[in-house]
Motif scaffolding. Structure first.
Motif, PDB file in Angstrom:
ATOM      1  N   PHE A 168     -17.387 -38.453   1.273  1.00  0.00           N
ATOM      2  CA  PHE A 168     -16.509 -39.451   1.887  1.00  0.00           C
ATOM      3  C   PHE A 168     -16.089 -39.045   3.294  1.00  0.00           C
ATOM      4  N   ASN A 169     -16.268 -39.964   4.217  1.00  0.00           N
ATOM      5  CA  ASN A 169     -15.758 -39.816   5.592  1.00  0.00           C
ATOM      6  C   ASN A 169     -16.076 -38.446   6.198  1.00  0.00           C
ATOM      7  N   GLY A 170     -17.293 -37.980   6.017  1.00  0.00           N
ATOM      8  CA  GLY A 170     -17.721 -36.713   6.618  1.00  0.00           C
ATOM      9  C   GLY A 170     -17.493 -35.505   5.731  1.00  0.00           C
ATOM     10  N   GLY A 171     -16.574 -35.605   4.779  1.00  0.00           N
ATOM     11  CA  GLY A 171     -16.396 -34.536   3.779  1.00  0.00           C
ATOM     12  C   GLY A 171     -15.539 -33.358   4.217  1.00  0.00           C
ATOM     13  N   TYR A 203       5.983 -29.431  -4.519  1.00  0.00           N
ATOM     14  CA  TYR A 203       4.565 -29.509  -4.193  1.00  0.00           C
ATOM     15  C   TYR A 203       3.850 -28.281  -4.752  1.00  0.00           C
ATOM     16  N   VAL A 204       2.777 -28.532  -5.477  1.00  0.00           N
ATOM     17  CA  VAL A 204       1.992 -27.461  -6.062  1.00  0.00           C
ATOM     18  C   VAL A 204       0.574 -27.576  -5.508  1.00  0.00           C
ATOM     19  N   SER A 205       0.045 -26.457  -5.035  1.00  0.00           N
ATOM     20  CA  SER A 205      -1.279 -26.474  -4.411  1.00  0.00           C
ATOM     21  C   SER A 205      -2.011 -25.212  -4.838  1.00  0.00           C
ATOM     22  N   GLU A 206      -2.789 -25.326  -5.898  1.00  0.00           N
ATOM     23  CA  GLU A 206      -3.425 -24.122  -6.447  1.00  0.00           C
ATOM     24  C   GLU A 206      -4.655 -23.711  -5.646  1.00  0.00           C
ATOM     25  N   ILE A 207      -5.392 -24.717  -5.183  1.00  0.00           N
ATOM     26  CA  ILE A 207      -6.538 -24.411  -4.303  1.00  0.00           C
ATOM     27  C   ILE A 207      -6.770 -25.599  -3.370  1.00  0.00           C
ATOM     28  N   ILE A 208      -6.861 -25.287  -2.082  1.00  0.00           N
ATOM     29  CA  ILE A 208      -7.149 -26.328  -1.083  1.00  0.00           C
ATOM     30  C   ILE A 208      -8.656 -26.355  -0.879  1.00  0.00           C
ATOM     31  N   ILE A 209      -9.218 -27.544  -0.991  1.00  0.00           N
ATOM     32  CA  ILE A 209     -10.681 -27.656  -0.887  1.00  0.00           C
ATOM     33  C   ILE A 209     -11.055 -28.824   0.027  1.00  0.00           C
ATOM     34  N   SER A 210     -12.331 -28.907   0.349  1.00  0.00           N
ATOM     35  CA  SER A 210     -12.894 -30.103   0.983  1.00  0.00           C
ATOM     36  C   SER A 210     -14.174 -30.423   0.220  1.00  0.00           C
ATOM     37  N   GLN A 211     -14.662 -31.632   0.373  1.00  0.00           N
ATOM     38  CA  GLN A 211     -15.933 -31.962  -0.276  1.00  0.00           C
ATOM     39  C   GLN A 211     -17.070 -31.119   0.298  1.00  0.00           C
ATOM     40  N   SER A 212     -16.998 -30.835   1.613  1.00  0.00           N
ATOM     41  CA  SER A 212     -18.055 -30.014   2.221  1.00  0.00           C
ATOM     42  C   SER A 212     -18.089 -28.641   1.566  1.00  0.00           C
ATOM     43  N   GLN A 213     -16.887 -28.088   1.290  1.00  0.00           N
ATOM     44  CA  GLN A 213     -16.833 -26.766   0.644  1.00  0.00           C
ATOM     45  C   GLN A 213     -17.420 -26.847  -0.773  1.00  0.00           C
ATOM     46  N   ALA A 228     -29.296 -33.943  -1.608  1.00  0.00           N
ATOM     47  CA  ALA A 228     -29.377 -35.036  -0.632  1.00  0.00           C
ATOM     48  C   ALA A 228     -28.060 -35.825  -0.663  1.00  0.00           C
ATOM     49  N   PRO A 229     -26.995 -35.239  -0.097  1.00  0.00           N
ATOM     50  CA  PRO A 229     -25.700 -35.907  -0.136  1.00  0.00           C
ATOM     51  C   PRO A 229     -25.739 -37.272   0.557  1.00  0.00           C
ATOM     52  N   VAL A 230     -24.936 -38.203   0.048  1.00  0.00           N
ATOM     53  CA  VAL A 230     -24.942 -39.576   0.569  1.00  0.00           C
ATOM     54  C   VAL A 230     -23.613 -39.846   1.296  1.00  0.00           C
ATOM     55  N   PRO A 231     -23.682 -40.110   2.619  1.00  0.00           N
ATOM     56  CA  PRO A 231     -22.429 -40.401   3.328  1.00  0.00           C
ATOM     57  C   PRO A 231     -21.847 -41.743   2.870  1.00  0.00           C
ATOM     58  N   VAL A 232     -20.546 -41.753   2.578  1.00  0.00           N
ATOM     59  CA  VAL A 232     -19.900 -42.984   2.106  1.00  0.00           C
ATOM     60  C   VAL A 232     -18.602 -43.183   2.882  1.00  0.00           C
ATOM     61  N   ASP A 233     -18.358 -44.434   3.290  1.00  0.00           N
ATOM     62  CA  ASP A 233     -17.080 -44.765   3.933  1.00  0.00           C
ATOM     63  C   ASP A 233     -16.106 -45.160   2.819  1.00  0.00           C
ATOM     64  N   LEU A 234     -15.168 -44.266   2.544  1.00  0.00           N
ATOM     65  CA  LEU A 234     -14.248 -44.494   1.421  1.00  0.00           C
ATOM     66  C   LEU A 234     -13.444 -45.784   1.610  1.00  0.00           C
ATOM     67  N   GLU A 235     -13.152 -46.098   2.865  1.00  0.00           N
ATOM     68  CA  GLU A 235     -12.347 -47.290   3.146  1.00  0.00           C
ATOM     69  C   GLU A 235     -13.053 -48.561   2.639  1.00  0.00           C
ATOM     70  N   VAL A 236     -14.380 -48.594   2.765  1.00  0.00           N
ATOM     71  CA  VAL A 236     -15.144 -49.769   2.300  1.00  0.00           C
ATOM     72  C   VAL A 236     -14.960 -49.922   0.783  1.00  0.00           C
ATOM     73  N   LEU A 237     -15.032 -48.797   0.074  1.00  0.00           N
ATOM     74  CA  LEU A 237     -14.847 -48.842  -1.389  1.00  0.00           C
ATOM     75  C   LEU A 237     -13.431 -49.301  -1.728  1.00  0.00           C
ATOM     76  N   VAL A 238     -12.456 -48.805  -0.933  1.00  0.00           N
ATOM     77  CA  VAL A 238     -11.057 -49.111  -1.232  1.00  0.00           C
ATOM     78  C   VAL A 238     -10.758 -50.591  -0.990  1.00  0.00           C
ATOM     79  N   VAL A 239     -11.292 -51.149   0.104  1.00  0.00           N
ATOM     80  CA  VAL A 239     -11.035 -52.562   0.406  1.00  0.00           C
ATOM     81  C   VAL A 239     -11.542 -53.430  -0.742  1.00  0.00           C
ATOM     82  N   SER A 240     -12.743 -53.146  -1.215  1.00  0.00           N
ATOM     83  CA  SER A 240     -13.278 -53.988  -2.290  1.00  0.00           C
ATOM     84  C   SER A 240     -12.530 -53.728  -3.605  1.00  0.00           C
ATOM     85  N   ALA A 241     -12.092 -52.464  -3.821  1.00  0.00           N
ATOM     86  CA  ALA A 241     -11.314 -52.167  -5.041  1.00  0.00           C
ATOM     87  C   ALA A 241      -9.980 -52.923  -5.016  1.00  0.00           C
TER      88      ALA A 241
END
Ligand SMILES: NC(=O)c1ccc[n+]([C@@H]2O[C@H](COP(=O)([O-])OP(=O)(O)OC[C@H]3O[C@@H](n4cnc5c(N)ncnc54)[C@H](OP(=O)(O)O)[C@@H]3O)[C@@H](O)[C@H]2O)c1
Length: 299
Positions: A168-171, A203-213, A228-241
Protein backbone atom coordinates in the motif's frame (compact mmCIF):
# COMPACT_ATOMS: atom_id res chain seq x y z
CA UNK A 1 -6.51 6.19 43.24
CA UNK A 2 -6.54 3.08 45.43
CA UNK A 3 -5.33 -0.27 44.13
CA UNK A 4 -7.51 -2.38 41.84
CA UNK A 5 -8.11 -5.88 43.16
CA UNK A 6 -11.43 -7.18 41.88
CA UNK A 7 -11.52 -7.30 38.10
CA UNK A 8 -14.35 -8.27 35.77
CA UNK A 9 -13.59 -9.27 32.22
CA UNK A 10 -16.41 -9.14 29.68
CA UNK A 11 -15.89 -11.15 26.48
CA UNK A 12 -13.11 -13.21 28.06
CA UNK A 13 -13.56 -16.19 25.73
CA UNK A 14 -13.20 -14.20 22.52
CA UNK A 15 -10.28 -13.92 20.12
CA UNK A 16 -8.48 -11.28 22.21
CA UNK A 17 -10.29 -11.94 25.49
CA UNK A 18 -8.70 -15.38 25.88
CA UNK A 19 -5.23 -13.83 25.96
CA UNK A 20 -6.29 -11.05 28.32
CA UNK A 21 -7.88 -13.55 30.70
CA UNK A 22 -4.72 -15.71 30.70
CA UNK A 23 -2.54 -12.71 31.54
CA UNK A 24 -4.87 -11.44 34.27
CA UNK A 25 -4.86 -14.86 35.93
CA UNK A 26 -1.10 -15.40 35.45
CA UNK A 27 -0.30 -12.02 37.02
CA UNK A 28 -1.67 -13.31 40.33
CA UNK A 29 -2.56 -9.74 41.21
CA UNK A 30 -6.33 -9.76 40.93
CA UNK A 31 -9.50 -11.60 41.84
CA UNK A 32 -10.83 -12.18 38.34
CA UNK A 33 -14.36 -12.98 37.28
CA UNK A 34 -15.77 -13.12 33.78
CA UNK A 35 -19.22 -11.90 32.87
CA UNK A 36 -20.86 -13.45 29.85
CA UNK A 37 -24.17 -12.93 28.09
CA UNK A 38 -27.02 -15.02 29.43
CA UNK A 39 -27.28 -18.00 27.09
CA UNK A 40 -23.79 -17.50 25.62
CA UNK A 41 -22.02 -20.69 24.59
CA UNK A 42 -18.63 -19.33 25.75
CA UNK A 43 -16.77 -21.82 27.90
CA UNK A 44 -14.07 -21.27 30.49
CA UNK A 45 -11.56 -23.48 32.30
CA UNK A 46 -12.60 -24.97 35.60
CA UNK A 47 -11.80 -22.62 38.45
CA UNK A 48 -12.67 -19.41 36.56
CA UNK A 49 -15.54 -17.58 38.21
CA UNK A 50 -18.20 -17.04 35.54
CA UNK A 51 -21.26 -14.85 36.04
CA UNK A 52 -24.08 -14.63 33.52
CA UNK A 53 -25.92 -11.35 32.94
CA UNK A 54 -28.61 -9.98 30.68
CA UNK A 55 -26.62 -7.44 28.68
CA UNK A 56 -29.81 -5.53 27.86
CA UNK A 57 -30.77 -5.09 31.50
CA UNK A 58 -29.20 -2.49 33.80
CA UNK A 59 -30.05 -4.26 37.05
CA UNK A 60 -28.67 -7.57 35.82
CA UNK A 61 -25.36 -5.96 34.78
CA UNK A 62 -25.23 -3.93 37.99
CA UNK A 63 -25.58 -7.12 40.04
CA UNK A 64 -22.79 -8.74 38.02
CA UNK A 65 -20.47 -5.74 38.59
CA UNK A 66 -21.21 -5.36 42.31
CA UNK A 67 -18.03 -5.26 44.41
CA UNK A 68 -15.77 -4.93 41.35
CA UNK A 69 -13.00 -2.33 41.16
CA UNK A 70 -12.57 -2.53 37.40
CA UNK A 71 -14.38 -3.79 34.32
CA UNK A 72 -12.35 -4.57 31.20
CA UNK A 73 -14.59 -5.08 28.20
CA UNK A 74 -13.17 -7.13 25.35
CA UNK A 75 -16.45 -7.58 23.50
CA UNK A 76 -16.44 -8.07 19.75
CA UNK A 77 -17.75 -5.43 17.38
CA UNK A 78 -21.38 -6.58 17.70
CA UNK A 79 -21.22 -5.82 21.42
CA UNK A 80 -19.61 -2.38 21.25
CA UNK A 81 -22.68 -0.16 21.55
CA UNK A 82 -24.04 -2.34 24.35
CA UNK A 83 -21.12 -1.08 26.45
CA UNK A 84 -23.07 2.13 27.16
CA UNK A 85 -25.38 0.13 29.41
CA UNK A 86 -22.33 -1.56 30.96
CA UNK A 87 -20.99 1.90 31.78
CA UNK A 88 -24.30 2.82 33.44
CA UNK A 89 -24.17 -0.44 35.38
CA UNK A 90 -20.55 0.18 36.39
CA UNK A 91 -21.50 3.63 37.72
CA UNK A 92 -24.46 2.18 39.61
CA UNK A 93 -22.32 -0.60 41.11
CA UNK A 94 -19.54 1.79 42.21
CA UNK A 95 -16.89 0.37 39.84
CA UNK A 96 -13.80 2.62 39.74
CA UNK A 97 -12.31 1.94 36.28
CA UNK A 98 -13.76 0.92 32.92
CA UNK A 99 -11.68 -0.17 29.93
CA UNK A 100 -13.90 -0.21 26.84
CA UNK A 101 -13.26 -2.58 23.96
CA UNK A 102 -10.90 -0.46 21.83
CA UNK A 103 -7.58 -2.30 21.49
CA UNK A 104 -6.60 -1.09 18.05
CA UNK A 105 -6.20 2.15 16.13
CA UNK A 106 -5.27 5.49 17.64
CA UNK A 107 -8.75 6.83 18.25
CA UNK A 108 -7.46 10.08 19.72
CA UNK A 109 -6.53 10.92 16.14
CA UNK A 110 -9.25 13.13 14.57
CA UNK A 111 -9.12 11.22 11.27
CA UNK A 112 -9.72 7.90 13.04
CA UNK A 113 -12.66 9.32 14.96
CA UNK A 114 -14.36 10.19 11.67
CA UNK A 115 -14.12 6.68 10.22
CA UNK A 116 -17.53 5.02 9.98
CA UNK A 117 -16.17 1.72 11.33
CA UNK A 118 -15.36 3.42 14.64
CA UNK A 119 -18.63 5.37 15.08
CA UNK A 120 -19.86 3.15 17.92
CA UNK A 121 -16.48 3.04 19.67
CA UNK A 122 -16.40 6.85 19.59
CA UNK A 123 -19.89 7.03 21.11
CA UNK A 124 -18.77 4.75 23.97
CA UNK A 125 -15.54 6.70 24.54
CA UNK A 126 -17.44 10.02 24.62
CA UNK A 127 -19.98 8.51 27.00
CA UNK A 128 -17.23 7.39 29.37
CA UNK A 129 -15.55 10.80 29.24
CA UNK A 130 -18.88 12.42 30.13
CA UNK A 131 -19.53 9.98 33.01
CA UNK A 132 -16.00 10.45 34.39
CA UNK A 133 -16.81 14.15 34.89
CA UNK A 134 -19.96 13.56 36.91
CA UNK A 135 -19.43 10.24 38.69
CA UNK A 136 -16.65 8.28 40.43
CA UNK A 137 -16.10 6.09 37.37
CA UNK A 138 -12.78 6.57 35.56
CA UNK A 139 -11.64 5.13 32.24
CA UNK A 140 -8.58 4.06 30.26
CA UNK A 141 -8.58 3.63 26.49
CA UNK A 142 -5.99 1.11 25.32
CA UNK A 143 -4.56 1.74 21.83
CA UNK A 144 -2.23 -0.97 20.55
CA UNK A 145 -2.23 -0.62 16.74
CA UNK A 146 -2.93 -3.74 14.68
CA UNK A 147 -2.56 -7.17 16.25
CA UNK A 148 0.61 -8.23 14.43
CA UNK A 149 0.08 -11.96 15.03
CA UNK A 150 -3.59 -11.97 14.01
CA UNK A 151 -3.12 -9.55 11.09
CA UNK A 152 -0.34 -11.60 9.52
CA UNK A 153 -2.01 -14.96 10.10
CA UNK A 154 -5.25 -13.63 8.58
CA UNK A 155 -3.35 -12.02 5.65
CA UNK A 156 -4.69 -8.58 6.53
CA UNK A 157 -1.47 -6.55 6.70
CA UNK A 158 0.22 -8.70 4.09
CA UNK A 159 -0.48 -11.90 2.21
CA UNK A 160 2.68 -13.89 1.49
CA UNK A 161 0.97 -17.03 0.24
CA UNK A 162 1.29 -16.39 -3.53
CA UNK A 163 4.41 -14.20 -3.36
CA UNK A 164 2.40 -11.27 -4.71
CA UNK A 165 1.63 -9.23 -1.58
CA UNK A 166 -0.26 -5.95 -2.01
CA UNK A 167 1.98 -3.03 -1.04
CA UNK A 168 0.00 0.00 0.00
CA UNK A 169 1.14 3.49 -0.96
CA UNK A 170 4.79 2.51 -1.45
CA UNK A 171 4.97 0.36 1.70
CA UNK A 172 7.28 2.65 3.68
CA UNK A 173 4.83 3.94 6.28
CA UNK A 174 5.95 2.81 9.71
CA UNK A 175 3.25 1.81 12.14
CA UNK A 176 2.92 0.40 15.65
CA UNK A 177 1.68 -3.12 16.21
CA UNK A 178 1.23 -5.39 19.21
CA UNK A 179 0.64 -9.12 19.58
CA UNK A 180 -2.49 -10.36 21.36
CA UNK A 181 -0.68 -11.83 24.42
CA UNK A 182 1.04 -8.49 24.90
CA UNK A 183 -2.31 -6.67 24.81
CA UNK A 184 -3.06 -8.86 27.82
CA UNK A 185 0.14 -7.60 29.50
CA UNK A 186 -0.99 -4.04 28.74
CA UNK A 187 -4.34 -4.59 30.46
CA UNK A 188 -2.51 -5.97 33.52
CA UNK A 189 -0.19 -2.92 33.35
CA UNK A 190 -3.13 -0.49 33.28
CA UNK A 191 -4.86 -2.17 36.22
CA UNK A 192 -1.67 -2.15 38.29
CA UNK A 193 -1.13 1.56 37.55
CA UNK A 194 -4.61 2.99 38.06
CA UNK A 195 -3.46 6.51 38.96
CA UNK A 196 -1.04 6.95 36.07
CA UNK A 197 -3.55 5.60 33.55
CA UNK A 198 -6.62 7.42 34.84
CA UNK A 199 -8.92 9.10 32.31
CA UNK A 200 -6.62 8.94 29.32
CA UNK A 201 -5.61 6.78 26.40
CA UNK A 202 -2.55 4.58 26.79
CA UNK A 203 -0.42 3.71 23.79
CA UNK A 204 1.22 0.32 23.40
CA UNK A 205 3.74 -0.32 20.64
CA UNK A 206 5.43 -3.69 20.80
CA UNK A 207 7.05 -3.52 17.37
CA UNK A 208 7.05 -0.75 14.78
CA UNK A 209 7.04 -2.13 11.26
CA UNK A 210 6.45 -1.17 7.64
CA UNK A 211 5.19 -3.33 4.80
CA UNK A 212 8.57 -2.91 3.09
CA UNK A 213 10.26 -4.36 6.19
CA UNK A 214 7.81 -7.28 6.26
CA UNK A 215 8.52 -8.01 2.60
CA UNK A 216 12.24 -7.83 3.22
CA UNK A 217 11.91 -10.35 6.09
CA UNK A 218 9.88 -12.65 3.83
CA UNK A 219 12.54 -12.43 1.11
CA UNK A 220 15.27 -13.27 3.63
CA UNK A 221 13.30 -16.34 4.74
CA UNK A 222 12.57 -17.51 1.19
CA UNK A 223 14.99 -15.80 -1.24
CA UNK A 224 14.33 -18.21 -4.11
CA UNK A 225 10.55 -17.61 -4.29
CA UNK A 226 9.22 -15.55 -7.23
CA UNK A 227 8.42 -12.41 -5.23
CA UNK A 228 6.32 -9.95 -7.25
CA UNK A 229 4.74 -7.39 -4.91
CA UNK A 230 1.74 -5.49 -6.30
CA UNK A 231 1.56 -1.72 -5.71
CA UNK A 232 -1.91 -0.73 -4.46
CA UNK A 233 -3.41 2.69 -3.73
CA UNK A 234 -5.12 2.08 -0.40
CA UNK A 235 -7.26 5.19 -0.85
CA UNK A 236 -8.93 3.64 -3.93
CA UNK A 237 -9.89 0.58 -1.88
CA UNK A 238 -11.14 2.77 0.96
CA UNK A 239 -13.33 4.98 -1.26
CA UNK A 240 -15.10 1.97 -2.72
CA UNK A 241 -15.36 0.32 0.74
CA UNK A 242 -16.99 3.47 2.16
CA UNK A 243 -19.49 3.47 -0.70
CA UNK A 244 -20.45 -0.13 0.04
CA UNK A 245 -20.67 0.67 3.75
CA UNK A 246 -22.97 3.62 3.01
CA UNK A 247 -25.24 1.14 1.16
CA UNK A 248 -25.44 -1.03 4.26
CA UNK A 249 -22.79 -3.61 3.36
CA UNK A 250 -20.82 -4.48 6.53
CA UNK A 251 -18.91 -7.61 5.52
CA UNK A 252 -15.20 -8.10 6.21
CA UNK A 253 -13.95 -7.26 2.68
CA UNK A 254 -15.74 -3.91 3.12
CA UNK A 255 -14.55 -3.12 6.61
CA UNK A 256 -10.94 -4.33 6.31
CA UNK A 257 -9.54 -1.66 3.93
CA UNK A 258 -10.90 1.05 6.24
CA UNK A 259 -9.44 -0.60 9.34
CA UNK A 260 -6.17 -1.10 7.48
CA UNK A 261 -5.98 2.58 6.63
CA UNK A 262 -6.36 3.48 10.31
CA UNK A 263 -3.51 1.10 11.15
CA UNK A 264 -0.94 1.90 8.42
CA UNK A 265 -1.61 5.43 7.12
CA UNK A 266 0.56 8.15 8.76
CA UNK A 267 -2.43 10.53 8.65
CA UNK A 268 -4.03 8.38 11.35
CA UNK A 269 -1.24 8.74 13.94
CA UNK A 270 -0.16 5.14 13.53
CA UNK A 271 3.44 5.27 14.82
CA UNK A 272 3.30 5.52 18.59
CA UNK A 273 6.74 7.02 19.16
CA UNK A 274 5.58 8.37 22.48
CA UNK A 275 3.98 5.47 24.23
CA UNK A 276 3.28 3.86 27.60
CA UNK A 277 5.40 0.73 27.08
CA UNK A 278 7.68 1.47 30.01
CA UNK A 279 4.88 2.31 32.44
CA UNK A 280 2.95 -0.83 31.48
CA UNK A 281 6.00 -3.12 31.46
CA UNK A 282 5.82 -3.90 27.75
CA UNK A 283 8.94 -5.51 26.28
CA UNK A 284 9.74 -4.78 22.64
CA UNK A 285 9.81 -7.49 20.00
CA UNK A 286 12.60 -7.68 17.43
CA UNK A 287 12.81 -8.81 13.81
CA UNK A 288 13.33 -12.38 15.07
CA UNK A 289 9.70 -12.37 16.14
CA UNK A 290 8.65 -11.35 12.61
CA UNK A 291 10.69 -14.25 11.21
CA UNK A 292 8.90 -16.58 13.64
CA UNK A 293 5.50 -15.29 12.54
CA UNK A 294 6.16 -15.11 8.80
CA UNK A 295 8.05 -18.40 8.24
CA UNK A 296 4.99 -20.68 8.53
CA UNK A 297 3.01 -18.31 6.27
CA UNK A 298 5.27 -18.85 3.28
CA UNK A 299 4.51 -22.03 1.36
N1 LIG B 1 -6.15 -4.19 16.59
C1 LIG B 1 -6.53 -5.24 15.87
O1 LIG B 1 -5.87 -5.66 14.91
C2 LIG B 1 -7.81 -5.94 16.24
C3 LIG B 1 -8.15 -7.15 15.62
C4 LIG B 1 -9.32 -7.81 16.03
C5 LIG B 1 -10.10 -7.25 17.03
N2 LIG B 1 -9.74 -6.06 17.60
C6 LIG B 1 -10.57 -5.46 18.68
O2 LIG B 1 -10.45 -6.28 19.85
C7 LIG B 1 -11.70 -6.25 20.55
C8 LIG B 1 -12.19 -7.68 20.79
O3 LIG B 1 -12.44 -8.26 19.52
P1 LIG B 1 -12.49 -9.87 19.32
O4 LIG B 1 -12.31 -10.09 17.87
O5 LIG B 1 -11.58 -10.51 20.29
O6 LIG B 1 -13.99 -10.17 19.74
P2 LIG B 1 -14.84 -11.51 19.45
O7 LIG B 1 -13.96 -12.69 19.61
O8 LIG B 1 -15.57 -11.35 18.17
O9 LIG B 1 -15.94 -11.44 20.61
C9 LIG B 1 -15.54 -11.37 21.97
C10 LIG B 1 -16.73 -11.65 22.85
O10 LIG B 1 -17.68 -10.61 22.73
C11 LIG B 1 -18.91 -11.12 23.22
N3 LIG B 1 -19.97 -10.73 22.28
C12 LIG B 1 -20.17 -11.13 21.03
N4 LIG B 1 -21.30 -10.55 20.52
C13 LIG B 1 -21.77 -9.77 21.47
C14 LIG B 1 -22.90 -8.93 21.56
N5 LIG B 1 -23.76 -8.78 20.56
N6 LIG B 1 -23.07 -8.27 22.73
C15 LIG B 1 -22.22 -8.41 23.75
N7 LIG B 1 -21.14 -9.22 23.71
C16 LIG B 1 -20.92 -9.88 22.58
C17 LIG B 1 -18.81 -12.65 23.30
O11 LIG B 1 -18.68 -13.01 24.67
P3 LIG B 1 -19.77 -13.92 25.45
O12 LIG B 1 -20.35 -14.88 24.46
O13 LIG B 1 -18.93 -14.59 26.49
O14 LIG B 1 -20.77 -13.00 26.03
C18 LIG B 1 -17.52 -12.89 22.54
O15 LIG B 1 -16.81 -14.02 22.99
C19 LIG B 1 -12.66 -5.39 19.73
O16 LIG B 1 -12.64 -4.08 20.22
C20 LIG B 1 -12.05 -5.44 18.34
O17 LIG B 1 -12.36 -4.31 17.54
C21 LIG B 1 -8.62 -5.42 17.24
Amino acid sequence: MSAIKNVTLVGGAGRLGTFVLDKLIASNKFNVQVVKRAGSSSTYAAGIKVVEADFGNLESLKAAFQGQDAVASIVGDAGVIGQKLMVDAAVAAGVKRFLPSNFGSNMANPNSRKLPVFAQKVIVEDYLIEKSKTTELTYTFVYVGGFIDFALQKKVIMDFSKYTPAIFNGGDSQFSTTSMPTVGDAVVGVLTHPTETQNRPVYVSEIIISQSQLLSVAKQIAPSKPWAPVPVDLEVLVVSAKERLAHGQHDLPTVIPILLKSIVDPEFGVKFVENDNELLGIKLKTEEYLVELITPLIN
